[in-house]
Write a protein that holds these residues in place. Structure first.
Motif, PDB file in Angstrom:
ATOM      1  N   GLY A 230      52.325  47.167  41.207  1.00 52.46           N
ATOM      2  CA  GLY A 230      51.372  46.298  41.887  1.00 52.46           C
ATOM      3  C   GLY A 230      50.040  46.993  42.078  1.00 52.46           C
ATOM      4  N   VAL A 231      50.105  48.279  42.458  1.00 48.82           N
ATOM      5  CA  VAL A 231      48.875  49.059  42.630  1.00 48.82           C
ATOM      6  C   VAL A 231      48.147  49.175  41.296  1.00 48.82           C
ATOM      7  CG1 VAL A 231      47.986  51.346  43.153  1.00 48.82           C
ATOM      8  CG2 VAL A 231      49.681  50.327  44.622  1.00 48.82           C
ATOM      9  N   GLU A 232      48.916  49.384  40.212  1.00 46.95           N
ATOM     10  CA  GLU A 232      48.323  49.466  38.873  1.00 46.95           C
ATOM     11  C   GLU A 232      47.539  48.184  38.567  1.00 46.95           C
ATOM     12  OE1 GLU A 232      51.341  50.194  36.018  1.00 46.95           O
ATOM     13  OE2 GLU A 232      49.951  50.738  34.435  1.00 46.95           O
ATOM     14  N   ALA A 233      48.177  47.038  38.831  1.00 42.93           N
ATOM     15  CA  ALA A 233      47.519  45.758  38.562  1.00 42.93           C
ATOM     16  C   ALA A 233      46.282  45.600  39.430  1.00 42.93           C
ATOM     17  CB  ALA A 233      48.490  44.607  38.812  1.00 42.93           C
ATOM     18  N   LEU A 234      46.411  46.011  40.700  1.00 41.19           N
ATOM     19  CA  LEU A 234      45.305  45.855  41.649  1.00 41.19           C
ATOM     20  C   LEU A 234      44.111  46.709  41.239  1.00 41.19           C
ATOM     21  CD1 LEU A 234      45.466  44.065  44.120  1.00 41.19           C
ATOM     22  CD2 LEU A 234      45.672  46.108  45.517  1.00 41.19           C
ATOM     23  N   VAL A 235      44.383  47.949  40.811  1.00 42.30           N
ATOM     24  CA  VAL A 235      43.284  48.825  40.403  1.00 42.30           C
ATOM     25  C   VAL A 235      42.615  48.266  39.151  1.00 42.30           C
ATOM     26  CG1 VAL A 235      42.663  51.144  39.674  1.00 42.30           C
ATOM     27  CG2 VAL A 235      44.339  50.828  41.458  1.00 42.30           C
ATOM     28  N   SER A 236      43.421  47.729  38.210  1.00 38.24           N
ATOM     29  CA  SER A 236      42.837  47.106  37.020  1.00 38.24           C
ATOM     30  C   SER A 236      41.914  45.968  37.422  1.00 38.24           C
ATOM     31  CB  SER A 236      43.934  46.548  36.114  1.00 38.24           C
ATOM     32  OG  SER A 236      44.577  47.569  35.444  1.00 38.24           O
ATOM     33  N   ALA A 237      42.428  45.100  38.305  1.00 37.79           N
ATOM     34  CA  ALA A 237      41.633  43.949  38.730  1.00 37.79           C
ATOM     35  C   ALA A 237      40.358  44.421  39.412  1.00 37.79           C
ATOM     36  CB  ALA A 237      42.446  43.067  39.670  1.00 37.79           C
ATOM     37  N   ALA A 238      40.476  45.474  40.247  1.00 32.13           N
ATOM     38  CA  ALA A 238      39.298  45.981  40.943  1.00 32.13           C
ATOM     39  C   ALA A 238      38.291  46.561  39.959  1.00 32.13           C
ATOM     40  CB  ALA A 238      39.710  47.039  41.958  1.00 32.13           C
ATOM     41  N   ALA A 239      38.793  47.264  38.921  1.00 29.60           N
ATOM     42  CA  ALA A 239      37.893  47.846  37.923  1.00 29.60           C
ATOM     43  C   ALA A 239      37.101  46.749  37.220  1.00 29.60           C
ATOM     44  CB  ALA A 239      38.681  48.670  36.908  1.00 29.60           C
ATOM     45  N   ILE A 240      37.802  45.675  36.834  1.00 31.38           N
ATOM     46  CA  ILE A 240      37.121  44.560  36.172  1.00 31.38           C
ATOM     47  C   ILE A 240      36.107  43.935  37.122  1.00 31.38           C
ATOM     48  CG2 ILE A 240      37.465  42.299  35.124  1.00 31.38           C
ATOM     49  CD1 ILE A 240      40.246  43.278  34.284  1.00 31.38           C
ATOM     50  N   GLY A 241      36.535  43.747  38.376  1.00 34.90           N
ATOM     51  CA  GLY A 241      35.645  43.141  39.363  1.00 34.90           C
ATOM     52  C   GLY A 241      34.390  43.962  39.578  1.00 34.90           C
ATOM     53  N   PHE A 242      34.543  45.289  39.707  1.00 38.02           N
ATOM     54  CA  PHE A 242      33.376  46.153  39.919  1.00 38.02           C
ATOM     55  C   PHE A 242      32.440  46.099  38.727  1.00 38.02           C
ATOM     56  CE2 PHE A 242      36.023  48.809  42.990  1.00 38.02           C
ATOM     57  CZ  PHE A 242      35.444  48.193  44.075  1.00 38.02           C
ATOM     58  N   GLY A 243      33.017  46.079  37.512  1.00 40.41           N
ATOM     59  CA  GLY A 243      32.181  46.004  36.309  1.00 40.41           C
ATOM     60  C   GLY A 243      31.292  44.783  36.341  1.00 40.41           C
ATOM     61  N   ILE A 244      31.909  43.632  36.661  1.00 43.01           N
ATOM     62  CA  ILE A 244      31.151  42.377  36.711  1.00 43.01           C
ATOM     63  C   ILE A 244      30.136  42.421  37.850  1.00 43.01           C
ATOM     64  CG2 ILE A 244      31.358  39.908  37.126  1.00 43.01           C
ATOM     65  CD1 ILE A 244      32.493  40.553  34.518  1.00 43.01           C
ATOM     66  N   ALA A 245      30.599  42.893  39.030  1.00 44.65           N
ATOM     67  CA  ALA A 245      29.736  42.888  40.210  1.00 44.65           C
ATOM     68  C   ALA A 245      28.495  43.727  39.975  1.00 44.65           C
ATOM     69  CB  ALA A 245      30.509  43.400  41.417  1.00 44.65           C
ATOM     70  N   MET A 246      28.680  44.869  39.303  1.00 42.64           N
ATOM     71  CA  MET A 246      27.553  45.755  39.047  1.00 42.64           C
ATOM     72  C   MET A 246      26.483  45.040  38.220  1.00 42.64           C
ATOM     73  SD  MET A 246      27.850  49.519  37.444  1.00 42.64           S
ATOM     74  CE  MET A 246      27.640  48.888  35.800  1.00 42.64           C
ATOM     75  N   VAL A 247      26.941  44.340  37.169  1.00 41.02           N
ATOM     76  CA  VAL A 247      25.986  43.639  36.313  1.00 41.02           C
ATOM     77  C   VAL A 247      25.266  42.546  37.092  1.00 41.02           C
ATOM     78  CG1 VAL A 247      25.769  42.178  34.297  1.00 41.02           C
ATOM     79  CG2 VAL A 247      27.273  44.151  34.244  1.00 41.02           C
ATOM     80  N   LEU A 248      26.038  41.770  37.885  1.00 39.86           N
ATOM     81  CA  LEU A 248      25.438  40.662  38.628  1.00 39.86           C
ATOM     82  C   LEU A 248      24.424  41.171  39.643  1.00 39.86           C
ATOM     83  CD1 LEU A 248      28.524  38.405  39.266  1.00 39.86           C
ATOM     84  CD2 LEU A 248      26.646  38.005  37.705  1.00 39.86           C
ATOM     85  N   GLN A 249      24.702  42.361  40.180  1.00 43.98           N
ATOM     86  CA  GLN A 249      23.815  42.956  41.174  1.00 43.98           C
ATOM     87  C   GLN A 249      22.449  43.286  40.566  1.00 43.98           C
ATOM     88  OE1 GLN A 249      23.439  43.331  44.554  1.00 43.98           O
ATOM     89  NE2 GLN A 249      25.434  44.254  44.748  1.00 43.98           N
ATOM     90  N   PHE A 250      22.490  43.804  39.320  1.00 41.88           N
ATOM     91  CA  PHE A 250      21.262  44.339  38.735  1.00 41.88           C
ATOM     92  C   PHE A 250      20.519  43.344  37.850  1.00 41.88           C
ATOM     93  CE2 PHE A 250      23.509  48.423  39.528  1.00 41.88           C
ATOM     94  CZ  PHE A 250      22.600  48.874  40.456  1.00 41.88           C
TER      95      PHE A 250
END
Lengths: 251, 149
Positions: A230-250
């Motif tokens: 579950g942690v593995e899945a959560l970290v994957s999801a968070a990594a994808i989320g951060f990638g997108i969030a970073m782009v949207l931020q800038f």
């Protein structure tokens, strides 16, 4: 070495290799335990004791050799190998192959395993992205650009995972690439909605295997391995989320 | 929803499920069945939502259908069950809501983001609980079969 001892060693080796291959490629723990017990039982070991975790396996049979440990170092998703081990185990139970052949086939499984050709995997990534964008968002005009962006994002993920062994970093980079491409695509007039393109394009990166296995492991009572996945899945999801969030931020 | 839209959705779900199967290297003879199980789960979800049952119940029923159908396929094809249910849950994944959540968090609109977070948690929980229920059906079925033999 007595022949009995050799035989016990072979049983342990076969069962442990089968278990390692299954965990490495994304099987749930209960199936691994079941397969290893069956192999030992079919090979004539009266009892077998097992301790299977997501990072290693411990196995003992009541024979002339002691318990042995097999570490599990890497985890990928290759469900074909699980099916192959399953098939071999069935064949062994039906006495179509003997223990030595079983062991040899397992040892050479990594080198003979076939993947889908690279172009087909790229096409598959495109065909996960585009249709799901249409299914989720009903935005038909953006179908083509979503296919292309999803394919390129998956290409980034694939190439990076070849060179860096940390999956979360590849996912992060792929998600960031998808974000940039989607924004650029809309800017150039190739698509209408950045949101819809991104939603479709990240679908090939969704950690489907850890999510499903985590639920199944927890239900089966493996309270260490289930949450770990579950942690593995959560970290994957968070990594994808951060990638997108970073782009949207800038952008 | 028009008829054309309906067929586009079904075709899209089938193609996407099959393609996800290719990405995680599922054996060729399991691909087609996996695709149809994905369509089955998605249709149940879609009709529940259209009938006013809500997203959570829809995802729950979809996940139950996928779990039960996967076990039948696994028995029929003599292959592990996870080959069928992993690609099949992909159309149910709350991708849209998860994206909106991330976007709103990134843009600083925390109230909207928490709304979406709640939806994502509810839907994921519903899918997990759906798998639990399907496991119940499967265990009962196995028990019944063993008794008959």
């Amino acid at each position: 070495m007595s022949s009995q001892k050799k035989r016990d060693q072979l049983i342990l080796h076969t069962a442990l290799t089968a278990g390692r291959i299954m965990i490495e490629n994304g099987s749930e723990i209960e199936r691994v335990e079941d397969t290893m017990t069956r192999i030992a039982h079919n090979a004539g070991a009266q009892t077998s004791q097992l301790f299977v975790m997501i990072t290693g396996i411990l196995m003992a049979i009541n024979g002339e050799v002691g318990a042995q440990i097999e570490p599990v170092k890497r985890r990928t998703f290759d469900l074909e190998k699980i099916a192959v081990v399953n098939d071999l185990s069935r064949q062994y139970a039906d006495h179509k192959i003997d223990l030595q052949q079983f062991s040899n086939r397992l040892d050479h499984l990594d080198s003979v395993s076939r993947y889908f050709p690279f172009w087909l995997q790229l096409l598959a990534a495109a065909l996960v992205s585009g249709p799901l964008e249409v299914v989720f968002r009903h935005n038909l005009p953006d179908f083509w650009i979503t296919c292309v962006v999803g394919m390129l994002g998956w290409l980034v993920y694939y190439l990076l995972s070849k060179f860096i062994q940390i999956r979360f970093l590849s996912e992060f980079a792929a998600a960031a690439a998808i974000g940039v491409l989607a924004v650029v695509g809309v800017h150039m007039g190739l698509g209408n909605s950045v949101d819809d393109i991104i939603i479709g394009s990240v679908m090939p990166l969704v950690p489907g295997v850890p999510i499903t296995n985590s639920v199944r492991d927890i239900l089966a009572g493996n309270l260490v391995s289930g949450p770990a996945r579950g942690v593995e899945a959560l970290v994957s999801a968070a990594a994808i989320g951060f990638g997108i969030a970073m782009v949207l931020q800038f952008m | 929803m028009t008829v054309v839209q309906f067929f586009v959705e079904v075709a899209g779900t089938y193609v996407a499920t099959l393609a996800f199967g290719i990405l995680i290297n599922i054996p060729r003879r399991a691909l087609n069945v996996g695709g149809w199980i994905g369509v089955l789960g998605y249709l149940l979800y879609r009709f529940t939502v259209l009938g006013g049952g809500g997203y959570v119940v829809g995802n729950l029923l979809g996940a139950v259908a996928i779990g039960v159908a996967s076990l039948q396929a696994a028995k029929f094809k003599k292959m592990p069950m996870i080959l069928f249910n992993i690609p099949a849950i992909v159309p149910l994944v709350p991708g849209g809501q998860a994206y909106q959540m991330v976007k709103n968090f990134a843009l600083g609109q925390n109230n909207t983001a928490f709304n979406y977070l709640l939806q994502v948690v509810m839907i994921s929980g519903a899918i997990a609980f759906g798998f639990l229920l399907s496991e119940l059906v499967n265990r009962v079925q196995q028990r019944v079969w063993r008794h008959r033999r």
